[in-house]
Write a protein that holds these residues in place. Structure first.
Motif, PDB file in Angstrom:
ATOM      1  N   ALA A   1      58.136  41.953  38.206  1.00 24.71           N
ATOM      2  CA  ALA A   1      59.005  41.165  37.329  1.00 24.71           C
ATOM      3  C   ALA A   1      58.330  40.842  35.998  1.00 24.71           C
ATOM      4  O   ALA A   1      58.987  40.745  34.962  1.00 24.71           O
ATOM      5  CB  ALA A   1      59.419  39.878  38.040  1.00 24.71           C
ATOM      6  N   LYS A   2      57.014  40.706  36.031  1.00 22.69           N
ATOM      7  CA  LYS A   2      56.298  40.401  34.782  1.00 22.69           C
ATOM      8  C   LYS A   2      56.132  41.630  33.890  1.00 22.69           C
ATOM      9  O   LYS A   2      55.629  41.542  32.779  1.00 22.69           O
ATOM     10  CB  LYS A   2      54.898  39.842  35.118  1.00 22.69           C
ATOM     11  CG  LYS A   2      54.926  38.402  35.605  1.00 22.69           C
ATOM     12  CD  LYS A   2      53.537  37.770  35.551  1.00 22.69           C
ATOM     13  CE  LYS A   2      52.685  38.262  36.707  1.00 22.69           C
ATOM     14  NZ  LYS A   2      51.320  37.718  36.698  1.00 22.69           N
ATOM     15  N   GLY A   3      56.508  42.805  34.429  1.00 26.54           N
ATOM     16  CA  GLY A   3      56.345  44.045  33.662  1.00 26.54           C
ATOM     17  C   GLY A   3      55.023  44.724  33.937  1.00 26.54           C
ATOM     18  O   GLY A   3      54.701  45.737  33.320  1.00 26.54           O
ATOM     19  N   ASP A   4      54.236  44.170  34.859  1.00 27.67           N
ATOM     20  CA  ASP A   4      52.938  44.784  35.172  1.00 27.67           C
ATOM     21  C   ASP A   4      53.104  46.016  36.067  1.00 27.67           C
ATOM     22  O   ASP A   4      53.960  46.048  36.946  1.00 27.67           O
ATOM     23  CB  ASP A   4      52.033  43.776  35.900  1.00 27.67           C
ATOM     24  CG  ASP A   4      51.601  42.646  34.981  1.00 27.67           C
ATOM     25  OD1 ASP A   4      51.737  42.826  33.745  1.00 27.67           O
ATOM     26  OD2 ASP A   4      51.164  41.598  35.493  1.00 27.67           O
ATOM     27  N   ILE A   5      52.226  46.990  35.841  1.00 26.75           N
ATOM     28  CA  ILE A   5      52.263  48.223  36.632  1.00 26.75           C
ATOM     29  C   ILE A   5      51.271  48.090  37.796  1.00 26.75           C
ATOM     30  O   ILE A   5      50.117  47.719  37.601  1.00 26.75           O
ATOM     31  CB  ILE A   5      51.847  49.456  35.793  1.00 26.75           C
ATOM     32  CG1 ILE A   5      52.495  49.444  34.408  1.00 26.75           C
ATOM     33  CG2 ILE A   5      52.118  50.753  36.549  1.00 26.75           C
ATOM     34  CD1 ILE A   5      53.961  49.675  34.368  1.00 26.75           C
ATOM     35  N   ILE A   6      51.734  48.414  38.997  1.00 27.16           N
ATOM     36  CA  ILE A   6      50.889  48.318  40.190  1.00 27.16           C
ATOM     37  C   ILE A   6      50.868  49.675  40.899  1.00 27.16           C
ATOM     38  O   ILE A   6      51.909  50.311  41.065  1.00 27.16           O
ATOM     39  CB  ILE A   6      51.446  47.271  41.181  1.00 27.16           C
ATOM     40  CG1 ILE A   6      51.628  45.921  40.480  1.00 27.16           C
ATOM     41  CG2 ILE A   6      50.523  47.110  42.389  1.00 27.16           C
ATOM     42  CD1 ILE A   6      52.532  44.985  41.235  1.00 27.16           C
TER      43      ILE A   6
END
Lengths: 400, 293
Positions: free
Chosen positions: A216-221
């Motif tokens: 949701a924060k736009g971080d890539i995992i």
């Protein structure tokens, strides 16, 4: 050489790639304890650690493992134990393993990641253009295998600069292609260039994150990771050698077994061909004593078939770790001349790029020497076991 | 009557003092190859096989006018050997070693780009112009001077192709092994172009094998040539099943799994004559009605 998902994730996390919390488990109890440690509430992911894609689509051969595949989502802590127990020790068959499947001896227990979008990322060598190519696929509801086969034009390909990785322009190309917002720019850059740096530093031939997720924060995992390392570069990555899973990699052993030979591998640099256990141990001891190590030994036992012997020798000659070959045979039942013919056949087929020392004793020894001398191969002939090791070490030193 | 090397080529040997090198260099010299210098760091000023040895390629070139090299250095030293060859602006370098790390090859290709030097290999038996020069490890006694050009990815199949031309009563203009590694210095199209420019090559034998899209690229180049010389092709590896694999990146990069049949089809479509068995090459060569060697 391939490494397992959990090992690959650990490596890429050192390059700033975000990975879900997780740990590897060898027993159901361990799995349960790990699950409790990484998150007090489920769900958790249990992932079979075999070196293959499409694990979620795989099926276990054993009925006791249940119908679900090699990647399982578990909601309750008590079920972590139950599911881990089912998977461990069972054999998983996926579209990539072949029908024999692979034994699951460890599972990765991971926290469940909530993501808004997933996509495919691969770094691979483009052999035609001699470049590292970044592949990104917006898989949506498709499988990457189907996209590769039927609509490869939908996959984004970017050749990366070996030294600097992806440019700002390329990062924005990926951002637009994946329809990600500006808030993901920084995370995406860290993700792509972290993977690129890991690829370069590890001498990788393939690094795949399938899938990567966007939260949701736009971080890539990185929700998964596969890493293959160039066997020819392992000499500068001695730290990777312990990561090798013998069960996954030693097909040389299988090939040797098929011919009734025995093959064992170690971490040194000399390949030995012998015709008995005793002589094998003696040769290894002597090599160790002289400050070198054995890469592998092939016991041809009493093998009498020239072609079989040649194929056995090829197994040794093509082992990338072998920097010198020692053939030490006390021919009794084994006729030295047959071994000599096998050596000549194998060497002329696969080529002889390392020093090879031969020491024959026993049956047809003179004929064997005659064959070797006639072969014009650059062999070194020795008179005793000690002489053979000395000559080989000297030749290896000269070759360096 | 050749491409790339002939009896005038002045050859220097990188890593001349090794056992392997000595063995093959002597054979090459006996064959008539003009070996003018050797390079082994730290052994400059000495002689080996009656050839002067230098510490660097640069020095050897300056003193002897060498314009080509053969590298007998181990895989891990290939990158620095190529760097020396490129800096000395050699026309041609042949790398015999196998097992050169892929990352080193990426750097090597970048070095070669825009340089004066053509690299053959690595993992190649080299290049031979029968009766004139042998740069590499070919079994020289099977070759016959003639007008068929041979280019191959596999070492042993190169030898088979040579025997096939002999069987057809023909000989070879030049025989080149491109090398059996994932990334190599020279591609099929480079050699096809040279053979087409060579007035002493009448027809070409092209031997491919599974892996990569080298054959497709060669076929694509050939298709667009204005005046095409006959090409007899063969691709090895049909009986080899795809092993178990890991991940999909390999498929994506080649647009799906490429089979040997795909390669054969690409070559046939481009106008090459593709044979099913390597031992059919001599029949196809005979059909061309060329003058015997």
């Amino acid at each position: 050489m391939n490494v397992h998902e959990y090992q690959a994730k650990k490596i890429i996390s050192q390059y700033g790639i975000k990975i879900p919390k997780g740990q590897v488990a060898y027993t159901p109890l361990e799995a349960k304890n790990i699950a409790r440690k990484i998150s007090y509430r489920g769900p958790w992911m249990l992932k079979a650690q075999i070196q293959s894609g499409a694990r979620n689509k795989g099926k276990f051969i054993e009925k006791s493992a249940g119908r679900k595949g090699g990647i399982r989502e578990v909601k309750h802590l008590s079920d972590v134990y139950v599911e881990a127990d089912k998977m461990l020790g069972a054999t998983l068959v996926t579209p990539q393993t072949g029908p024999k499947g692979k034994l699951v001896s460890r599972i990765y227990v991971e926290e469940f990641s909530i993501v808004k979008k997933i996509f495919y990322t691969g770094l691979v060598i483009d052999r035609m253009n001699a470049a590292i190519t970044l592949l990104i696929a917006d898989i949506k509801n498709r499988e990457i295998s189907e996209m590769a086969a039927h609509s490869p034009e939908l996959i984004l390909r970017l050749n990366l600069d070996l030294l600097t990785g992806a440019s700002q322009e390329q990062i924005h190309q990926v951002l637009d292609y994946l329809e990600l917002g500006e808030k993901s720019v920084q995370s995406l850059e860290q993700f792509i260039n972290g993977l690129h740096q890991a690829f370069v530093d590890c001498d990788a031939t393939m690094l795949e994150v399938n899938p990567a997720g966007v939260n949701a924060k736009g971080d890539i995992i990185a929700l998964d990771a596969k890493l293959s390392i160039d066997d020819n570069a392992l000499f500068r990555h001695k730290d990777f050698l312990p990561l090798q899973d013998e069960y996954e990699t030693e097909d040389r052993e299988l090939k040797a077994n098929k011919n009734g030979f025995q093959y064992s591998s170690f971490d040194g640099s000399i390949g030995c061909i012998v015709n008995g256990d005793g002589i094998a141990l003696a040769a290894m001891d002597l090599i160790r004593e002289k400050g070198e190590g054995t890469a592998c030994f092939l016991n041809v036992k009493g093998g009498v078939d020239k072609d079989k012997i040649a194929s056995g020798i090829k197994i040794i000659m093509t082992n990338p770790r072998v920097e010198g070959i020692l053939i030490n045979v006390l021919g009794g039942f084994l006729r030295c001349n047959l071994l000599a013919e096998g050596i000549v056949a194998a060497a002329s087929e696969v080529g002889l790029n390392v020093p090879l020392v031969v020491r024959f004793e026993g049956t047809n020894k003179d004929e064997a020497k005659e064959i070797l001398l006639h072969s014009k191969l650059p062999l070194i002939i020795a008179d005793s076991m000690e002489d053979s090791v000395d000559k080989l070490l000297a030749a290896m030193e000269a070759a360096d | 009557m050749s491409i790339l090397v002939d009896k005038h080529t002045k050859v220097l040997i990188q890593g001349i003092t090794g056992t392997q090198a000595s063995f093959h260099v002597k054979r090459s010299m006996d064959y008539g190859t003009k070996v003018v210098a050797g390079v082994t760091p730290g052994k400059g000023g000495t002689f080996h096989l009656d050839v002067p040895v230098f510490n660097t390629v640069q020095e050897a070139v300056k003193e002897t006018g060498a314009n080509a090299s053969v590298m007998y250095v181990p895989a891990r030293f290939v990158k620095s050997a190529v760097k020396e060859a490129v800096e000395a602006e050699l026309d041609l370098s042949v790398c015999i070693a196998d097992g050169v790390p892929i990352k080193d090859m990426l750097e090597i290709k970048a070095m070669l780009h825009g340089s004066e030097t053509r690299l053959i290999g690595p993992n190649t038996p080299g290049i031979i112009t029968p009766g004139e020069a042998r740069l590499g490890i070919f079994p020289e006694n099977i070759h016959t001077p003639g007008r068929i050009g041979i280019v191959s990815r596999s070492s042993t199949l190169t030898y088979e192709a040579v025997l096939e031309t002999n069987r057809a009563g023909l000989g070879q203009s030049t025989v080149i092994g491109l090398g059996d590694d994932m990334i190599v210095g020279t591609a099929f199209e480079d050699i096809l172009e040279l053979f087409h420019k060579d007035t002493n090559t009448d027809a070409i034998v092209m031997i491919g094998q599974m892996g990569g899209t080298f054959e497709e690229a060669g076929a694509e180049f050939y298709k667009h040539l204005k005046h095409r010389k006959p090409v007899i092709g063969f691709v090895a590896g049909n009986a080899v099943p795809f092993g178990h694999k890991m991940g999909y990146a390999g498929d994506v990069i080649t647009n799906g799994s490429i089979t040997v049949q795909d390669k054969r089809d690409a070559m046939t479509k481009a106008g090459m004559t593709v044979v099913d068995s390597i031992n059919n090459i001599h029949d196809e060569l005979a059909k061309l009605g060329l003058a015997k060697a």
